[in-house]
Design a protein around this motif. Structure first.
Motif: not given
Lengths: 87, 418
Positions: A8-9, A13-16, B278-279, B285-288
């Protein structure tokens, strides 16, 4: 494949993960001319890299990456999609 | 500067000044990196508003900044790799050989120092102490109880973790599980949940004897009891998963103060499973992130892995109080991720994939490399540094990079001269 749960993710969008963009053939030609290199001389990125799959790039495409740079603020770099596995 | 300065022309208004020096600014924007350009504009703005600048002065400043920047660039032929190796290697000799670092109330150790650095450049499949930093979403971030909820959801909990004792009752042929109320409370597990888990094992009907005792009545084939098998069954009961993510062995809740004064809770985990975490609901989930570079590569891609590599290397060096310029680390990370996967610096990666036979042989496994190259009929074109050091040629570094190209002019031969 059937057992694989749909993720789902969205990795984009992850900041890395910096912004990736597929260049059009005209842009790609311009970039290569500017840098004076052949596509294979660019850094590579695998066709099954999660980000490449997310943006739907094909082997041979050139991807523009807007990296957050530690020294220069923001920088554009290019990678060419290659058809070989990450492992 | 005295020529440029004219009190009559001083401008305090940045809007007006920037209009006048627009072509210069455009030029600077094109030739300077974003951060330096931003800094230049910011400083010009500040000086203009405080003291005023004449357009000529401003133009001169912009010009000199560009010049200074271009002088500071690396020149063609500079051996940046060697410089990076030396710059990391020398401080590396001062690193502690084995360091452990404790964080939080409960002991929680992380490999740091030289072993961790070696781990990073070797691109190990799994770090010796995999660890994740799990950030929480808006809802769970500011509340300790809610943060604990998420922690319980990801921590791997087995029956063993909540049981006071588990034994085999030979008289009634059953396995008795005595639960520990304190641990149940701590892990956020109810007796009913454990009962359901035990039922799912399909060993036999589960009976609740009193508040904290569960009894599994084993179904044993008539007249035949094997002690070894009974012990195996007991093991299965102990290892039965109640909840959580397999690789996450322990989770602790940490907090830090945000700039706006609020307390933010986040989780540190022993063990790493980025994809699964992340799920999980409640996780941001954006910073993990995890400290396992390979895992980042698998889940988030090569660019994220490159970035994580640099920050991890920098973290190790900073923690040891070593001041290494980040550009050296960037170079290392760039080379490691160049082929689209994380390669180690060594035999099975960067050094082992060099195109030159002699360069590979000079690194490790000299004889084997030469044999293999001979068997494959490889040709060494002697273009690199190492090869030329070996044969005593001119090393292609600095001024050695230059070569002479000649285009001999052949005079056309005239008929008469024959």
């Amino acid at each position: 494949m059937a057992r694989q749960k749909k993720q789902q993710f969205n990795v984009l969008e992850h900041e890395l993960v910096p912004e990736h963009r597929v260049l059009s053939p005209e842009e790609a030609a311009r970039v290569l001319r500017e840098l004076g290199v052949e596509p294979w001389q660019l850094p590579w990125i695998s066709y099954n890299d999660p980000v490449v799959r997310a943006i739907g790039a094909q082997p041979g495409d050139i991807i523009e990456i807007k990296r957050k740079s530690f020294t220069a603020g923001e920088i554009k770099v290019y990678r060419v999609v290659v058809a070989y596995s990450r492992k | 500067m005295s020529k440029l300065y004219d009190p009559q022309l001083l401008i305090h208004d940045w809007e007006k000044l920037s209009k006048l020096i627009e072509p210069e600014l455009e030029e600077a924007k094109r030739r300077l990196p974003k951060r330096i350009y931003d800094e230049l504009v910011e400083k010009l703005q500040k000086v203009a508003s405080e003291y005023g600048l004449t357009p000529d002065e401003a133009k001169e400043i912009v010009k000199q900044v560009i010049d200074e920047y271009e002088i500071s660039l690396v020149e063609p032929g500079e051996p940046v790799g060697t410089v990076a190796a030396q710059s990391i290697g020398e401080p590396g000799t001062q690193m502690t050989l084995r360091t452990f670092h404790f964080a939080g109330v409960r002991e929680f150790n992380v490999t740091l120092g030289l072993p961790r650095f070696i781990e990073l450049v070797d691109a190990k499949k799994e770090p010796s102490t995999p660890m994740m930093t799990v950030y929480l979403d808006e809802e769970h971030r500011y509340d300790l109880e809610k943060a604990k909820q998420v922690a319980r959801a990801i921590e791997y909990t087995r029956v063993e973790n909540v049981a006071k004792e588990v034994y085999i009752d030979m008289a009634t042929l059953s396995i008795v599980v005595v639960l520990d109320p304190v641990m149940l409370e701590d892990k956020g597990v109810t007796v009913e949940q454990v009962k359901r888990v035990l039922e799912r094992l399909k060993l036999g009907p589960v009976r609740k004897e009193d508040d904290y005792t569960l009894v599994i009545e084993l179904q044993v084939k008539e007249g035949y009891i094997n002690i070894m098998e009974l012990n195996k069954l007991k093991e299965r009961v102990l290892n039965a998963k109640i909840k959580g993510i397999k690789k996450i062995k322990r989770v602790i809740v940490q907090s830090r103060r945000l700039p706006d004064g609020r307390e933010e809770y986040y989780l540190l985990t022993d063990g790493s499973a980025l994809k699964e975490v992340l799920e999980v609901k409640g996780v941001d989930p954006r910073r993990t992130i995890t400290n396992n570079i390979r895992e980042i590569e698998q889940v988030l891609g090569i660019e994220a892995a490159r970035y994580a590599l640099i920050t991890e290397m920098k973290k190790v060096l900073d923690e040891q109080g070593l001041d290494v310029d980040i550009r050296h680390l960037i170079l290392v990370a760039d080379i490691m991720t160049q082929t689209g996967r994380v390669r180690q610096i060594g035999r099975h990666g960067v050094s082992g994939e060099k195109p030159s036979v002699l360069a590979r042989a000079a690194f490790e496994m000299t004889v084997q490399n030469l044999f293999d190259a001979a068997a494959r009929g490889e040709v060494d074109k002697l273009l690199g540094v190492t090869e030329n050091v070996i044969i005593g040629g001119i090393v292609p570094v600095g001024t050695g990079m230059t070569e002479i190209y000649m285009r001999p002019q052949v005079e056309p031969v005239r008929r008469e001269e024959r």
